[in-house]
Design a protein around this motif. Structure first.
Motif, PDB file in Angstrom:
ATOM      1  N   ARG A  26       0.511  -0.779  -0.260  1.00 57.27           N
ATOM      2  CA  ARG A  26       0.107  -0.167  -0.247  1.00 57.27           C
ATOM      3  C   ARG A  26       1.083   1.439   0.284  1.00 57.27           C
ATOM      4  NH1 ARG A  26      -4.077  -0.243   4.394  1.00 57.27           N
ATOM      5  NH2 ARG A  26      -4.787  -1.960   3.007  1.00 57.27           N
ATOM      6  N   PHE A  42      -2.105   3.804  -3.380  1.00 59.00           N
ATOM      7  CA  PHE A  42      -2.571   2.805  -4.294  1.00 59.00           C
ATOM      8  C   PHE A  42      -1.617   1.583  -3.746  1.00 59.00           C
ATOM      9  CE2 PHE A  42      -0.471   0.853  -7.751  1.00 59.00           C
ATOM     10  CZ  PHE A  42      -1.917   0.449  -8.972  1.00 59.00           C
ATOM     11  N   GLY A  44      -1.703  -2.385  -4.481  1.00 56.06           N
ATOM     12  CA  GLY A  44      -1.198  -3.275  -5.451  1.00 56.06           C
ATOM     13  C   GLY A  44      -0.408  -4.544  -5.142  1.00 56.06           C
ATOM     14  N   LYS A  62      -2.698  -3.348 -10.281  1.00 51.46           N
ATOM     15  CA  LYS A  62      -3.549  -3.473  -9.293  1.00 51.46           C
ATOM     16  C   LYS A  62      -5.186  -3.447 -10.039  1.00 51.46           C
ATOM     17  CE  LYS A  62      -5.883   0.949  -8.626  1.00 51.46           C
ATOM     18  NZ  LYS A  62      -6.184   1.813  -7.199  1.00 51.46           N
ATOM     19  N   SER A  64      -8.712  -2.553 -11.100  1.00 48.21           N
ATOM     20  CA  SER A  64     -10.074  -1.275 -10.935  1.00 48.21           C
ATOM     21  C   SER A  64     -10.947  -1.903 -11.435  1.00 48.21           C
ATOM     22  CB  SER A  64      -9.636  -0.642 -10.776  1.00 48.21           C
ATOM     23  OG  SER A  64     -10.061   1.004 -10.138  1.00 48.21           O
ATOM     24  N   PHE A  65     -11.648  -1.952 -10.718  1.00 46.60           N
ATOM     25  CA  PHE A  65     -13.265  -2.081 -11.966  1.00 46.60           C
ATOM     26  C   PHE A  65     -12.570  -3.446 -13.361  1.00 46.60           C
ATOM     27  CE2 PHE A  65     -13.660   1.531  -9.404  1.00 46.60           C
ATOM     28  CZ  PHE A  65     -14.787   1.838  -8.809  1.00 46.60           C
TER      29      PHE A  65
END
Length: 137
Positions: A26, A42, A44, A62, A64-65
């Motif tokens: 993180r 952020f 990941g 990461k 994301s959506f």
């Protein structure tokens, strides 16, 4: 040691944790917008670390959506407020570019667990026997 290395060593950050590719981190990044400064997080998986010294960078990825997002950070930059290592991944290579093609459960990384050192056996303290009170009767 040449002159450039002597200058760089004074600017290296010592407050960052050790992390490797495969670790979930993180990253708290300072972002300046509209004349103010705020912290943006952020989170990941570290897919690579490259370079050395003051020019060392790492890339975190990461999803994301449903869209993969990768961001490259300079390790010793003052824009990074702090880095937290959430869990350590067990991987066998230094660059994890193969995660880009994987989705869902196939993109998981196993957790690296450090061996637990044996602790000395702790003797449980025996409670002193309480004397039974004589019954009155």
């Amino acid at each position: 040691m040449n002159k450039i290395d002597a200058i760089e060593t004074s600017r290296l950050r010592e407050d960052l944790p050790d992390f490797r590719p495969g670790d979930t981190v993180r990253v708290h990044v300072r972002v300046a917008e509209a004349g103010r400064e705020r912290i943006q997080v952020f989170q990941g998986v570290v897919i690579r670390r490259q370079g050395g010294g003051l020019r060392e960078t790492f890339t975190a990825r990461k999803v994301s959506f449903g869209v993969g997002v990768e961001r490259t950070f300079p390790v010793h930059s003052p824009t990074i407020a702090k880095i937290e290592v959430l869990n350590q991944g067990k991987v066998r290579r230094a660059k994890l570019y193969y995660l880009r093609e994987r989705k869902g459960k196939r993109a998981r990384i196993r957790e690296r667990r450090e061996p637990i050192s044996p602790r000395p056996a702790v003797a449980l303290e025996q409670e002193p026997d309480q004397e039974a009170e004589p019954e009155q009767g």
